[in-house]
Design an enzyme around this catalytic site. Structure first.
Site, short mmCIF file in Angstrom:
data_model
loop_
_atom_site.label_atom_id
_atom_site.label_comp_id
_atom_site.label_asym_id
_atom_site.label_seq_id
_atom_site.Cartn_x
_atom_site.Cartn_y
_atom_site.Cartn_z
N LYS A 128 0.31 -0.99 -0.06
CA LYS A 128 0.18 -0.31 0.40
C LYS A 128 0.72 1.00 0.20
O LYS A 128 1.77 0.91 0.40
CB LYS A 128 -0.95 0.07 1.04
N ASP A 168 -6.99 3.79 -5.40
CA ASP A 168 -7.67 3.98 -3.90
C ASP A 168 -7.89 5.02 -3.57
O ASP A 168 -8.71 6.14 -4.52
CB ASP A 168 -6.40 3.67 -2.82
#
Length: 448
Positions: A128, A168
């Site tokens: 991430k 995201d």
């Protein structure tokens, strides 16, 4: 710590090692609670300290991001990439731009991503990234310059066989385009180093819809397990972003009645169900979420509840699709009192530990995000496969594969959960299935 002798000792060690990282501690504790017995019973894993291994990221890259706004003023932000676990395949996970982004949040997201990706069955590890950049009020060119400055550092650490970021929160196709363009110029190669791209340069059909659609496909499996159908069910959805709107769209297409959407400032409620055409219009012309929702309320005769969440509205099914820890124990009890029969997470860790405990105590089936919102990364994995083979697959084929992947994740949860016939603990089933795959891969590759 050489050996985690019991769960409480492990928790103390984890907290001492990661002080103040509340989101990360919550995510690890959530998994460890369900898998600790399995872990300690597997002597090979236990002797190799596999669980301790998985409490540390492979690496965390932190860097400065300097950029100029339209007035020539220089701004300095901080960027990160957490490459959490590459035992199954190249690191895979989104990039988030939001002022609340910090290392703890990204560690928790990368940890969750590791196990979510394992459930898809695809050869992808967990990662991430993001920055504490606030894109609100910024011009298109300012966002372009920030993305380019962010990639000036990130490009050294990614690649189709190393780490493949995606979008995201606040990183959609526009931002992925800017990031990919800068990567291509700096790396002097055209490869599938990012997913979520425009279809014209290596993107995939169904990618934008995949997380929301996959959530509903998983929900349909949960209902089928109880010999029920989605048609006629009253569904409360939180959020008004990509996941929430696509979940609402698919649920309505399949005959459900979606009664809510929300933002950080309040919730839209329409007892008769938000019309499908309004949801699809919102997907085509999404503005700021509060403005969008108040406009939808005016258009359909719905109610705007300022400062509220959807969890006080009567519903059969709750789909939290906004952000982490948005649904707490009090919200869970309100949903239970209002007749909720099922909960499936569209966001990452949207339910607090108190909420999960309340649902389990009331025997309400609850699907964690690592299972129910895995559709997005599954399609990202399929985009990687298309890029590697220089092909583009048709929308119908991809949608069928998405359905199959979500059905397979559901089967994994059922296979692991040996509870009573009329109640499936999806939370435990997902954690056990995911941990089993990741732990096996880590152990097989040796200590290091």
């Amino acid at each position: 710590m050489e050996k985690d002798e019991n769960l409480e000792e492990f928790r103390r060690w984890l907290k001492e090692r990661n002080p103040g990282e509340e989101e990360f501690l919550q995510a690890v504790d959530d998994l460890a609670t369900d898998v600790f017995s399995l872990y300690t019973q597997n002597q090979d894993w236990y002797d190799a300290c596999v669980l301790l291994h998985l409490c540390e990221a492979d690496r965390i890259i932190s860097f400065r991001v300097c950029w100029e706004d339209d007035n020539g003023a220089v701004h300095v932000n901080r960027g990160w990439r957490v490459q959490y676990c590459g035992a199954i395949g190249p690191y895979k996970g989104g990039i988030r731009f939001h002022p609340t982004v910090n290392e703890s949040i990204l560690k928790f997201l990368a940890f969750e991503q590791t196990f979510k990706n394992a459930l898809t069955g695809l050869p992808i590890g967990g990662g991430k990234g993001g920055a504490d950049f606030d894109p609100r009020g910024r011009s298109d060119r300012e966002i372009m310059r920030f993305c380019q400055a962010f990639m000036d550092e990130l490009y050294r650490h990614i690649g189709e066989n190393t780490d493949v970021p995606a979008g995201d929160i606040n990183v959609g196709r526009r931002e992925i385009g800017y990031l990919f363009g800068q990567y291509r110029r700096l790396a002097n190669t055209f490869s599938g180093a990012l997913t979520g791209k425009d279809i014209e340069f290596g993107g995939s059909h169904v990618r934008m819809e995949a997380t929301g659609y996959g959530l509903v496909y998983f929900l349909r499996c949960m209902l089928a397990q109880r010999n029920q159908e989605l048609g006629g069910q009253v569904v409360a959805v939180s959020g008004a972003g990509n996941v929430a709107l696509h979940a609402a769209q698919k649920a309505v297409q399949l005959g459900a009645k979606v009664v809510s959407l929300s933002s950080s400032r309040g919730a839209l409620y329409y007892r008769d169900g938000i019309p499908r055409e309004l949801i699809e219009k919102a997907l085509d012309h999404r503005a700021g979420s509060t403005e969008l929702l108040t406009g939808m309320a005016d258009a359909c005769g719905g109610e705007w509840h300022k400062g509220s969440t959807p969890w006080s509205f009567p519903c059969d099914i709750a789909l939290p699709c906004a952000t982490q820890n948005e649904l707490d124990g009090n919200d869970a009890r309100a949903l239970i009192e209002n007749g909720v029969k099922m909960v499936a997470e569209g966001a990452n860790m949207p339910c607090t530990a108190g909420a999960i405990e309340a649902f389990q105590k009331a025997r309400i089936p609850h699907a964690p995000g690592k299972a129910s919102n895995a559709g997005g990364v599954a399609l990202s994995g399929l985009e990687m496969a298309q890029n590697a083979s220089f092909t583009r697959w048709e929308q119908e084929r991809l949608n069928e594969q998405l359905v199959e992947i979500m059905q397979d994740i559901h089967r994994q949860c059922i296979a692991e959960e040996q509870g009573e016939k009329d109640y499936i603990n999806y939370h435990r089933g997902a954690n056990l299935a995911a941990f089993r795959r990741v732990a096996s891969a880590v152990y097989a590759q040796g200590v290091g």
